[in-house]
Design a protein around this motif. Structure first.
Motif, PDB file in Angstrom:
ATOM      1  N   ASP A 184       0.817  -1.217   0.000  1.00  0.00           N
ATOM      2  CA  ASP A 184       0.000   0.000   0.000  1.00  0.00           C
ATOM      3  C   ASP A 184       0.852   1.268   0.000  1.00  0.00           C
ATOM      4  O   ASP A 184       0.442   2.303   0.541  1.00  0.00           O
ATOM      5  CB  ASP A 184      -0.949   0.019   1.205  1.00  0.00           C
ATOM      6  CG  ASP A 184      -1.941  -1.137   1.181  1.00  0.00           C
ATOM      7  OD1 ASP A 184      -2.426  -1.458   0.083  1.00  0.00           O
ATOM      8  OD2 ASP A 184      -2.188  -1.725   2.247  1.00  0.00           O
ATOM      9  N   TYR A 185       2.054   1.174  -0.574  1.00  0.00           N
ATOM     10  CA  TYR A 185       2.971   2.313  -0.682  1.00  0.00           C
ATOM     11  C   TYR A 185       3.279   2.932   0.685  1.00  0.00           C
ATOM     12  O   TYR A 185       3.601   4.111   0.787  1.00  0.00           O
ATOM     13  CB  TYR A 185       2.404   3.379  -1.618  1.00  0.00           C
ATOM     14  CG  TYR A 185       2.089   2.854  -2.997  1.00  0.00           C
ATOM     15  CD1 TYR A 185       3.097   2.547  -3.910  1.00  0.00           C
ATOM     16  CD2 TYR A 185       0.767   2.635  -3.397  1.00  0.00           C
ATOM     17  CE1 TYR A 185       2.811   2.050  -5.172  1.00  0.00           C
ATOM     18  CE2 TYR A 185       0.471   2.133  -4.664  1.00  0.00           C
ATOM     19  CZ  TYR A 185       1.500   1.843  -5.540  1.00  0.00           C
ATOM     20  OH  TYR A 185       1.200   1.351  -6.792  1.00  0.00           O
ATOM     21  N   ASN A 186       3.207   2.123   1.708  1.00  0.00           N
ATOM     22  CA  ASN A 186       3.451   2.591   3.071  1.00  0.00           C
ATOM     23  C   ASN A 186       4.960   2.646   3.336  1.00  0.00           C
ATOM     24  O   ASN A 186       5.649   1.628   3.303  1.00  0.00           O
ATOM     25  CB  ASN A 186       2.780   1.642   4.070  1.00  0.00           C
ATOM     26  CG  ASN A 186       2.927   2.090   5.500  1.00  0.00           C
ATOM     27  OD1 ASN A 186       4.015   2.046   6.062  1.00  0.00           O
ATOM     28  ND2 ASN A 186       1.819   2.527   6.093  1.00  0.00           N
ATOM     29  N   ASP A 187       5.476   3.850   3.629  1.00  0.00           N
ATOM     30  CA  ASP A 187       6.911   4.042   3.798  1.00  0.00           C
ATOM     31  C   ASP A 187       7.491   3.167   4.903  1.00  0.00           C
ATOM     32  O   ASP A 187       8.588   2.615   4.761  1.00  0.00           O
ATOM     33  CB  ASP A 187       7.217   5.516   4.099  1.00  0.00           C
ATOM     34  CG  ASP A 187       7.258   6.362   2.833  1.00  0.00           C
ATOM     35  OD1 ASP A 187       7.638   5.823   1.785  1.00  0.00           O
ATOM     36  OD2 ASP A 187       6.924   7.554   2.898  1.00  0.00           O
ATOM     37  N   ALA A 278       7.188   6.907  -3.096  1.00  0.00           N
ATOM     38  CA  ALA A 278       6.865   5.473  -3.101  1.00  0.00           C
ATOM     39  C   ALA A 278       5.832   5.116  -4.162  1.00  0.00           C
ATOM     40  O   ALA A 278       5.927   4.071  -4.816  1.00  0.00           O
ATOM     41  CB  ALA A 278       6.378   5.048  -1.719  1.00  0.00           C
ATOM     42  N   ARG A 279       4.838   5.976  -4.364  1.00  0.00           N
ATOM     43  CA  ARG A 279       3.766   5.674  -5.323  1.00  0.00           C
ATOM     44  C   ARG A 279       4.225   5.716  -6.778  1.00  0.00           C
ATOM     45  O   ARG A 279       3.444   5.402  -7.685  1.00  0.00           O
ATOM     46  CB  ARG A 279       2.589   6.632  -5.115  1.00  0.00           C
ATOM     47  CG  ARG A 279       1.805   6.342  -3.848  1.00  0.00           C
ATOM     48  CD  ARG A 279       0.525   7.144  -3.752  1.00  0.00           C
ATOM     49  NE  ARG A 279      -0.254   6.727  -2.595  1.00  0.00           N
ATOM     50  CZ  ARG A 279      -1.091   5.692  -2.584  1.00  0.00           C
ATOM     51  NH1 ARG A 279      -1.275   4.993  -3.682  1.00  0.00           N
ATOM     52  NH2 ARG A 279      -1.754   5.385  -1.489  1.00  0.00           N
ATOM     53  N   ASP A 280       5.464   6.089  -7.010  1.00  0.00           N
ATOM     54  CA  ASP A 280       6.003   6.112  -8.371  1.00  0.00           C
ATOM     55  C   ASP A 280       6.793   4.846  -8.701  1.00  0.00           C
ATOM     56  O   ASP A 280       7.318   4.725  -9.809  1.00  0.00           O
ATOM     57  CB  ASP A 280       6.916   7.331  -8.552  1.00  0.00           C
ATOM     58  CG  ASP A 280       6.162   8.639  -8.438  1.00  0.00           C
ATOM     59  OD1 ASP A 280       5.101   8.758  -9.065  1.00  0.00           O
ATOM     60  OD2 ASP A 280       6.631   9.541  -7.712  1.00  0.00           O
ATOM     61  N   TYR A 281       6.873   3.915  -7.744  1.00  0.00           N
ATOM     62  CA  TYR A 281       7.726   2.738  -7.914  1.00  0.00           C
ATOM     63  C   TYR A 281       6.936   1.430  -7.915  1.00  0.00           C
ATOM     64  O   TYR A 281       5.925   1.304  -7.225  1.00  0.00           O
ATOM     65  CB  TYR A 281       8.757   2.665  -6.788  1.00  0.00           C
ATOM     66  CG  TYR A 281       9.855   3.700  -6.873  1.00  0.00           C
ATOM     67  CD1 TYR A 281      11.023   3.439  -7.580  1.00  0.00           C
ATOM     68  CD2 TYR A 281       9.725   4.934  -6.241  1.00  0.00           C
ATOM     69  CE1 TYR A 281      12.041   4.376  -7.646  1.00  0.00           C
ATOM     70  CE2 TYR A 281      10.730   5.886  -6.303  1.00  0.00           C
ATOM     71  CZ  TYR A 281      11.890   5.593  -7.012  1.00  0.00           C
ATOM     72  OH  TYR A 281      12.892   6.535  -7.084  1.00  0.00           O
ATOM     73  N   LEU A 282       7.457   0.471  -8.683  1.00  0.00           N
ATOM     74  CA  LEU A 282       7.013  -0.919  -8.577  1.00  0.00           C
ATOM     75  C   LEU A 282       7.712  -1.579  -7.399  1.00  0.00           C
ATOM     76  O   LEU A 282       7.120  -2.304  -6.619  1.00  0.00           O
ATOM     77  CB  LEU A 282       7.384  -1.689  -9.842  1.00  0.00           C
ATOM     78  CG  LEU A 282       6.517  -1.527 -11.080  1.00  0.00           C
ATOM     79  CD1 LEU A 282       7.173  -2.219 -12.256  1.00  0.00           C
ATOM     80  CD2 LEU A 282       5.129  -2.082 -10.837  1.00  0.00           C
ATOM     81  N   ASN A 283       9.018  -1.340  -7.323  1.00  0.00           N
ATOM     82  CA  ASN A 283       9.859  -1.849  -6.259  1.00  0.00           C
ATOM     83  C   ASN A 283      11.028  -0.890  -6.075  1.00  0.00           C
ATOM     84  O   ASN A 283      10.981   0.231  -6.592  1.00  0.00           O
ATOM     85  CB  ASN A 283      10.338  -3.280  -6.560  1.00  0.00           C
ATOM     86  CG  ASN A 283      10.999  -3.395  -7.925  1.00  0.00           C
ATOM     87  OD1 ASN A 283      11.710  -2.500  -8.371  1.00  0.00           O
ATOM     88  ND2 ASN A 283      10.759  -4.507  -8.607  1.00  0.00           N
ATOM     89  N   GLU A 284      12.047  -1.302  -5.386  1.00  0.00           N
ATOM     90  CA  GLU A 284      13.118  -0.378  -5.008  1.00  0.00           C
ATOM     91  C   GLU A 284      13.855   0.258  -6.189  1.00  0.00           C
ATOM     92  O   GLU A 284      14.385   1.375  -6.059  1.00  0.00           O
ATOM     93  CB  GLU A 284      14.130  -1.099  -4.109  1.00  0.00           C
ATOM     94  CG  GLU A 284      13.664  -1.344  -2.689  1.00  0.00           C
ATOM     95  CD  GLU A 284      12.650  -2.469  -2.551  1.00  0.00           C
ATOM     96  OE1 GLU A 284      12.073  -2.614  -1.455  1.00  0.00           O
ATOM     97  OE2 GLU A 284      12.430  -3.208  -3.553  1.00  0.00           O
ATOM     98  N   ALA A 292       7.171   6.676 -14.462  1.00  0.00           N
ATOM     99  CA  ALA A 292       7.697   6.786 -15.822  1.00  0.00           C
ATOM    100  C   ALA A 292       7.233   8.069 -16.497  1.00  0.00           C
ATOM    101  O   ALA A 292       7.983   8.695 -17.255  1.00  0.00           O
ATOM    102  CB  ALA A 292       7.265   5.573 -16.645  1.00  0.00           C
ATOM    103  N   GLU A 293       5.999   8.470 -16.222  1.00  0.00           N
ATOM    104  CA  GLU A 293       5.512   9.720 -16.802  1.00  0.00           C
ATOM    105  C   GLU A 293       6.369  10.887 -16.332  1.00  0.00           C
ATOM    106  O   GLU A 293       6.766  11.749 -17.134  1.00  0.00           O
ATOM    107  CB  GLU A 293       4.054   9.947 -16.424  1.00  0.00           C
ATOM    108  CG  GLU A 293       3.480  11.238 -17.009  1.00  0.00           C
ATOM    109  CD  GLU A 293       2.000  11.433 -16.730  1.00  0.00           C
ATOM    110  OE1 GLU A 293       1.482  12.518 -17.032  1.00  0.00           O
ATOM    111  OE2 GLU A 293       1.367  10.488 -16.211  1.00  0.00           O
ATOM    112  N   LYS A 294       6.678  10.922 -15.052  1.00  0.00           N
ATOM    113  CA  LYS A 294       7.532  11.990 -14.518  1.00  0.00           C
ATOM    114  C   LYS A 294       8.930  11.942 -15.143  1.00  0.00           C
ATOM    115  O   LYS A 294       9.470  12.959 -15.570  1.00  0.00           O
ATOM    116  CB  LYS A 294       7.649  11.868 -12.999  1.00  0.00           C
ATOM    117  CG  LYS A 294       6.377  12.125 -12.223  1.00  0.00           C
ATOM    118  CD  LYS A 294       6.621  11.962 -10.724  1.00  0.00           C
ATOM    119  CE  LYS A 294       5.376  12.238  -9.906  1.00  0.00           C
ATOM    120  NZ  LYS A 294       5.617  12.085  -8.444  1.00  0.00           N
TER     121      LYS A 294
END
Length: 305
Positions: A184-187, A278-284, A292-294
């Protein structure tokens, strides 16, 4: 006797035909890239090379200049070089080549001459990475990695998995499901997650890969192409686990390239933890379509400078 051979041979041929048809459906990114490079070669202005990190980070839909992204999983500079050398002549209006130089890139061994993806390059890109004459079987995708494609075949037809969606450039537009989305994109949860990162040093690979990469740059420049060297954003937990010795050697090469090749431009967003969350990543170390848009929009600015 002839009848017996026929009875055996026809099912085998049909089996291979079905398998090849099925795997054409599965690697849709390759199929889309093939359509792009065969139907509009004159339009292509930018070539992107690299591993799955580049594949996930560059969505050509957000670029003003028509771009082919050849990045793919487990692809190293050796395959990049085969693609570059054999494809440049097919794109008469090609202006720029974007290379990848990630944190440990120079200390990873090159893939061998029988690397399973050589079949993909041959079948879809008409690029011979086998370093030998090719044969009919070299284009049979299923035979290049039967266990992997059997698994994909099962997932596609029997497990009713969510279907992958690709745009006209072969970019995976609904590629959001991954380790970070599962958390859940939790840091806090992401910080506690264990993940693999290459931290084993290899001076032997470094001694081979560095001059090889320099030769790739020279080849591009000799063919009057602009060169951009890219370093993909990675999540803060990944940055913290990098081996300082590996990183120092890689950074020393970036600086040496600046001195030896002043015409080369750099696009290094590896340390950007402000733009990429975090919400911009699949994994690390892989971006999702939002990331990717950014990333691609920033690359667009570099390409237009």
């Amino acid at each position: 006797m002839i009848k017996q051979i026929t009875v055996f041979f026809i099912p085998v041929v049909l089996c291979y035909a079905v398998l090849e048809w099925s795997v054409i459906i599965i690697p849709m990114s390759y199929d889309k890239v093939q359509q792009q490079i065969t139907t509009k070669p004159d339009a292509i202005k930018v070539m992107v090379l690299g591993s799955s990190q580049m594949q996930a980070a560059v969505n050509p839909a957000f670029l003003d200049k028509v771009t082919v992204n050849y990045g793919s999983k487990s692809q190293h500079h050796k395959e990049d070089n085969h693609i570059m050398e054999q494809s440049m002549v097919r794109f008469p209006n090609l202006e720029t080549i974007v290379f990848e130089l990630s944190y440990a890139h120079l200390e990873i061994p090159h893939n061998g001459k029988d690397f399973w993806k050589n079949t993909i390059y041959l079948k879809y890109y008409n690029v011979n990475a086998f370093e030998r004459n090719t044969y009919f079987k070299d284009k049979l995708v299923f035979l290049s990695s039967p266990s992997m494609y059997a698994k994909k075949f099962t997932q596609y037809y029997l497990n009713d998995d969510d279907q992958e969606e690709y745009n006209q450039y072969g970019y995976h537009t609904n590629n959001f499901k991954g380790a970070f989305s599962d958390l859940d994109y939790n840091d806090e949860k992401i910080t506690l997650r264990k993940f693999r990162i290459r931290d084993r040093e290899s001076l032997a690979n470094f001694a081979i890969n560095t001059p090889f990469f320099y030769d790739m740059i020279r080849t591009a420049i000799a063919n009057k192409k602009k060169v951009i060297i890219s370093c993909i954003p990675t999540y803060k937990t990944y940055l913290n686990k990098r081996n300082p010795a590996i990183l120092k050697r890689r950074d020393s090469i970036l600086e040496d390239i600046r001195l030896k090749f002043p015409e080369v431009r750099f696009f290094n967003l590896e340390l950007d933890t402000i733009t990429f969350r975090a919400r911009d990543y699949l994994n690390e170390n892989h971006l999702n379509p939002d990331g990717a848009e950014k990333f691609t929009k920033k690359l667009n600015q570099v390409l237009n400078d």
